[in-house]
Design a protein around this motif. Structure first.
Motif, PDB file in Angstrom:
ATOM      1  N   VAL A 413     -19.173  10.010 -11.242  1.00  0.00           N
ATOM      2  CA  VAL A 413     -19.030  10.532 -12.604  1.00  0.00           C
ATOM      3  C   VAL A 413     -18.191   9.558 -13.413  1.00  0.00           C
ATOM      4  O   VAL A 413     -17.183   9.041 -12.930  1.00  0.00           O
ATOM      5  N   SER A 414     -18.602   9.290 -14.658  1.00  0.00           N
ATOM      6  CA  SER A 414     -17.870   8.372 -15.528  1.00  0.00           C
ATOM      7  C   SER A 414     -17.753   8.976 -16.919  1.00  0.00           C
ATOM      8  O   SER A 414     -18.688   9.624 -17.410  1.00  0.00           O
ATOM      9  N   HIS A 415     -16.599   8.758 -17.552  1.00  0.00           N
ATOM     10  CA  HIS A 415     -16.405   9.228 -18.927  1.00  0.00           C
ATOM     11  C   HIS A 415     -15.302   8.419 -19.576  1.00  0.00           C
ATOM     12  O   HIS A 415     -14.586   7.652 -18.909  1.00  0.00           O
ATOM     13  N   LEU A 416     -15.149   8.576 -20.863  1.00  0.00           N
ATOM     14  CA  LEU A 416     -14.091   7.899 -21.605  1.00  0.00           C
ATOM     15  C   LEU A 416     -13.249   8.949 -22.290  1.00  0.00           C
ATOM     16  O   LEU A 416     -13.632   9.492 -23.325  1.00  0.00           O
ATOM     17  N   GLY A 417     -12.103   9.267 -21.701  1.00  0.00           N
ATOM     18  CA  GLY A 417     -11.219  10.266 -22.275  1.00  0.00           C
ATOM     19  C   GLY A 417     -11.878  11.624 -22.424  1.00  0.00           C
ATOM     20  O   GLY A 417     -11.601  12.359 -23.380  1.00  0.00           O
ATOM     21  N   GLY A 418     -12.762  11.969 -21.498  1.00  0.00           N
ATOM     22  CA  GLY A 418     -13.419  13.264 -21.554  1.00  0.00           C
ATOM     23  C   GLY A 418     -14.646  13.302 -22.444  1.00  0.00           C
ATOM     24  O   GLY A 418     -15.291  14.343 -22.559  1.00  0.00           O
ATOM     25  N   THR A 419     -15.012  12.180 -23.061  1.00  0.00           N
ATOM     26  CA  THR A 419     -16.198  12.124 -23.921  1.00  0.00           C
ATOM     27  C   THR A 419     -17.277  11.285 -23.259  1.00  0.00           C
ATOM     28  O   THR A 419     -16.999  10.484 -22.370  1.00  0.00           O
ATOM     29  N   ASN A 420     -18.517  11.468 -23.732  1.00  0.00           N
ATOM     30  CA  ASN A 420     -19.660  10.714 -23.190  1.00  0.00           C
ATOM     31  C   ASN A 420     -19.682  10.768 -21.664  1.00  0.00           C
ATOM     32  O   ASN A 420     -19.752   9.752 -20.979  1.00  0.00           O
ATOM     33  N   ILE A 421     -19.637  11.993 -21.132  1.00  0.00           N
ATOM     34  CA  ILE A 421     -19.604  12.165 -19.681  1.00  0.00           C
ATOM     35  C   ILE A 421     -21.001  11.904 -19.116  1.00  0.00           C
ATOM     36  O   ILE A 421     -21.992  12.462 -19.576  1.00  0.00           O
ATOM     37  N   VAL A 422     -21.071  11.034 -18.109  1.00  0.00           N
ATOM     38  CA  VAL A 422     -22.331  10.722 -17.456  1.00  0.00           C
ATOM     39  C   VAL A 422     -22.094  10.679 -15.946  1.00  0.00           C
ATOM     40  O   VAL A 422     -20.954  10.670 -15.482  1.00  0.00           O
ATOM     41  N   ALA A 423     -23.182  10.645 -15.217  1.00  0.00           N
ATOM     42  CA  ALA A 423     -23.097  10.514 -13.769  1.00  0.00           C
ATOM     43  C   ALA A 423     -24.246   9.644 -13.287  1.00  0.00           C
ATOM     44  O   ALA A 423     -25.256   9.485 -13.981  1.00  0.00           O
ATOM     45  N   ASN A 436     -35.455   1.595  -7.810  1.00  0.00           N
ATOM     46  CA  ASN A 436     -36.377   2.460  -8.552  1.00  0.00           C
ATOM     47  C   ASN A 436     -36.141   3.935  -8.269  1.00  0.00           C
ATOM     48  O   ASN A 436     -36.734   4.806  -8.904  1.00  0.00           O
ATOM     49  N   ALA A 437     -35.266   4.235  -7.296  1.00  0.00           N
ATOM     50  CA  ALA A 437     -34.914   5.631  -7.004  1.00  0.00           C
ATOM     51  C   ALA A 437     -33.591   6.036  -7.643  1.00  0.00           C
ATOM     52  O   ALA A 437     -33.172   7.185  -7.507  1.00  0.00           O
ATOM     53  N   TYR A 438     -32.917   5.113  -8.333  1.00  0.00           N
ATOM     54  CA  TYR A 438     -31.659   5.454  -9.002  1.00  0.00           C
ATOM     55  C   TYR A 438     -31.932   6.491 -10.105  1.00  0.00           C
ATOM     56  O   TYR A 438     -32.999   6.503 -10.724  1.00  0.00           O
ATOM     57  N   ARG A 439     -30.930   7.303 -10.383  1.00  0.00           N
ATOM     58  CA  ARG A 439     -31.053   8.302 -11.444  1.00  0.00           C
ATOM     59  C   ARG A 439     -29.767   8.338 -12.282  1.00  0.00           C
ATOM     60  O   ARG A 439     -28.674   8.114 -11.762  1.00  0.00           O
ATOM     61  N   LYS A 440     -29.935   8.635 -13.586  1.00  0.00           N
ATOM     62  CA  LYS A 440     -28.809   8.788 -14.498  1.00  0.00           C
ATOM     63  C   LYS A 440     -28.775  10.233 -15.001  1.00  0.00           C
ATOM     64  O   LYS A 440     -29.818  10.840 -15.235  1.00  0.00           O
ATOM     65  N   PHE A 441     -27.579  10.763 -15.183  1.00  0.00           N
ATOM     66  CA  PHE A 441     -27.406  12.139 -15.639  1.00  0.00           C
ATOM     67  C   PHE A 441     -26.437  12.156 -16.821  1.00  0.00           C
ATOM     68  O   PHE A 441     -25.375  11.529 -16.764  1.00  0.00           O
ATOM     69  N   ALA A 442     -26.798  12.873 -17.873  1.00  0.00           N
ATOM     70  CA  ALA A 442     -25.898  13.086 -19.003  1.00  0.00           C
ATOM     71  C   ALA A 442     -25.336  14.500 -18.914  1.00  0.00           C
ATOM     72  O   ALA A 442     -26.079  15.465 -18.681  1.00  0.00           O
ATOM     73  N   ILE A 443     -24.019  14.618 -19.064  1.00  0.00           N
ATOM     74  CA  ILE A 443     -23.354  15.934 -19.045  1.00  0.00           C
ATOM     75  C   ILE A 443     -23.127  16.324 -20.500  1.00  0.00           C
ATOM     76  O   ILE A 443     -22.275  15.750 -21.179  1.00  0.00           O
ATOM     77  N   ARG A 444     -23.871  17.274 -20.990  1.00  0.00           N
ATOM     78  CA  ARG A 444     -23.857  17.554 -22.425  1.00  0.00           C
ATOM     79  C   ARG A 444     -22.627  18.316 -22.878  1.00  0.00           C
ATOM     80  O   ARG A 444     -22.181  18.179 -23.998  1.00  0.00           O
TER      81      ARG A 444
END
Length: 630
Positions: A413-423, A436-444
């Motif tokens: 999990v990565s974010h910048l000060g609690g904003t734009n949280i992604v995994a 080609n099996a990698y996946r990205k996730f956005a935490i809305r």
């Protein structure tokens, strides 16, 4: 003065009052008397107390060393310098397994001039023990030394033939082969005397030590003088030497001013398991040699301690230059300077940490090379089939798995000060990345790290259940999202992250996929419900593979997070009337980062091509409103 203490139990540790506060060197030994680790200290009591903290506070490698040890002994010395000398001697004598190890044990080629000979010879060698010889280098490849010699003997025609060829030529009066073709100015050719040849050798050595254009100027004057005296053949020979010198100087780029004529620069890149070192030798402002190697760090060492070990190893057999530039000065830099000074034939040694200017730029370049070397070292190690097989088998045994995890998924999990949280999710099969099996996730919605991780795993593993569902009339052939069930799920983190991941698997009724976490700093492997981590051997293939998988997941998450931030600022700016995608791109390129753009004034933004004062004011107003909203 010396003291020691031993015990068959962990309580062998000495009482604080027994340890002196003087400078000294200490040795940890195991039950068989083998020296495990050698260290030095300005204050022995203060230093040794660091090893006797509660076990949970120690780095896992330090903890392993302390648990393996059965005693510690120390020797008091009179100064920091004496401590440095004794530590160095003991490390060489005992080769302790927990001290820094230099994996690159190969010898490097040198260019050497045999000054003790009647007619000195230039040659390539790895032998560092030729009496009276002058060494230059080391060079990264043997062809680089031969190439340098080939260029230099055109400018300074000194002897290159073997001793046997030289003796035979002198005895028979027939020049050696290089002398016959004009590539050697040795006495055997009959073109020069031994005294004249010695003067050419001195010029050769002087130029190699300080390759500057002063020699070129002198030769130009000599050539003009010969031409003025109608000695055209001699002038032509000098002309050819000049051209050869110009070629040498062109191939050796100027990186520092010529007053920095005797400097070595060390770039170091390290992580919890290993470090790569890149050494640049700068003479006369030019890089004349390079060397690189990899270091295994067995216990937690600071950058300063690593610098000290690197410098001591680098100049074990070589004379140090007048100045050494390093990323950070060790605590006892003065003692190390004195130790280095003893290894110089003339003058002292200055140890510096460059912060700005040309030397800092060279240090940055050396560090970049070290970073690439470390990445390549790890990639090659995990890319080897035998090593990968061993790594997967070791992971199976260490984590108590039923079979080797042929498919490993890792989440970060990565974010910048609690904003734009992604995994991110990365996949390794048979120890190799399957991109080609990698996946990205956005935490809305805002969530902490544990909740974000739980969301991502829930979304991902729900798909696993869907894949295994029986076909229906509405969906007779559902699209498969998993190639096959992972043999292991890794999460970036320690005990809290692992327990959160395990809770999601329990919630979904998945009981046949093991989960583990890797803590960043200590490189410990955590399993659900366990109070203590699994400690993999420091240099095991298993730990290298797990670390690489974790680092790849982190890289993939950071890349996505940065992309999301760029997209966010682009969408904010697109709301400004008259500001299209092309101008947004120009703005970001001009300021280099979103942070600099946000901090810029109206006048600074108005200077950007295609942006006037009115549009600049609108941009500042929009960004200010966006900041307040955050």
């Amino acid at each position: 003065m010396a003291g020691s203490t031993r015990s068959d139990a962990l309580e062998w540790r000495p009482k604080a009052g027994e340890i002196p506060t003087s400078p000294g060197v200490y040795r940890f030994r195991d039950a068989r008397g083998r020296v495990l680790y050698v260290g030095k200290a300005i204050n022995l009591r203060q230093r040794l107390s660091n090893y006797f903290q509660p076990m949970r506070n120690l780095h896992q490698r330090t903890r392993a060393m302390v648990l393996t040890a059965a005693g510690v002994e120390w020797t008091v010395v009179g100064s920091d310098r004496e401590a440095l000398d004794l530590e160095y001697a003991w490390i060489k004598e005992y080769a302790p397994p927990f001290n820094v190890k230099f994996r690159d044990d190969k010898t490097y080629p040198y260019l050497v001039v045999t000054l003790a000979d009647e007619a000195p010879r230039v040659m390539v060698t790895r032998n560092r023990r030729i009496p009276g010889a002058r060494y230059f280098g080391p060079y990264p490849k043997i062809w680089a030394v031969r190439d340098t010699i080939d260029l230099m003997v055109r400018a300074f025609p000194i002897r290159t033939c073997s001793d046997s060829s030289y003796k035979r030529a002198m005895a028979t009066g027939r020049p050696c082969f290089p002398g016959q073709i004009g590539r050697c100015g040795g006495p055997c050719s009959g073109r020069v005397s031994i005294g004249e040849h010695r003067r050419i050798v001195d010029d050769f050595v002087a130029f190699m030590a300080h390759p500057d254009r002063g020699v070129v100027t002198l030769l130009q004057r000599e050539m003009k003088s010969a031409a003025a005296a109608f000695e055209y053949e001699r002038a032509a020979i000098i002309r050819d030497r000049l051209q050869a010198l110009e070629n040498v100087l062109e191939r050796s780029a100027v990186v520092l001013s010529e007053d920095a004529s005797d400097t070595d620069v060390f770039g170091i890149e390290h992580d919890e398991l290993a470090a790569a070192v890149q050494q640049f030798m700068v003479r006369g402002g030019r890089i004349t040699g390079t060397r690189s190697w990899v270091v295994d760090t067995e216990i937690d060492v600071t950058v300063g301690e690593l610098v000290e070990a690197v410098v001591q190893t680098a100049y074990e057999n070589d004379e140090p230059p007048r100045e050494i530039v390093v990323p950070k000065l060790p605590d006892d830099a003065a003692a190390l300077e004195a130790w280095l000074g003893d290894r110089r034939s003339k003058g002292s040694v200055a140890l510096r940490a460059a912060q700005r200017g040309d030397k800092a730029a060279i240090l940055q370049t050396a560090t970049m090379n070290a970073k690439q070397a470390l990445a390549l070292y790890k990639m090659r190690r995990t890319g080897d089939y035998v090593a990968r097989t061993q790594a997967l088998t070791d992971i199976q045994e260490a984590l108590g798995l039923d079979e080797a995890p042929l498919r490993i998924e890792c989440y970060d999990v990565s974010h910048l000060g609690g904003t734009n949280i992604v995994a991110s999710m990365v996949v390794f099969e048979d120890g190799l990345p399957i991109k080609n099996a990698y996946r990205k996730f956005a935490i809305r919605e805002y969530a902490d790290d544990l909740e974000s991780l739980s969301q991502v795993l829930r979304r991902r593993l729900t798909r696993l259940s869907e894949d295994e569902a029986e076909p229906t009339a509405d969906d007779p052939a559902p699209r498969k999202r998993f190639a096959y069930r992972p043999g292991l799920i890794l999460v970036d983190g320690g005990e809290p992250q692992v327990n959160a991941a395990a809770a999601v698997l329990d919630e979904l009724g998945i009981d046949d996929i093991p989960v583990a976490g890797i803590a960043k700093r200590l490189e410990e492997i955590w399993l659900p419900g366990d109070s203590f981590p699994v400690i993999l051997p420091r240099n095991s293939e298993a730990l290298f593979l797990i670390q690489r998988i974790r680092d790849e997941a982190h890289r993939f998450a950071i890349t996505f997070q940065r992309q999301k931030r760029r997209n966010d600022i682009g969408s904010v700016l697109s709301e400004v009337p008259g500001l299209g995608p092309a101008r947004v791109k120009v703005l970001l390129a001009h300021f280099g980062s979103v942070a600099r753009l946000r901090a810029a004034s109206v006048d600074e933004i108005a200077e950007v091509r295609g942006v006037g004062p009115s549009l600049a004011a609108a941009i500042v107003g929009r960004l200010s409103g966006d900041s307040e909203g955050q």
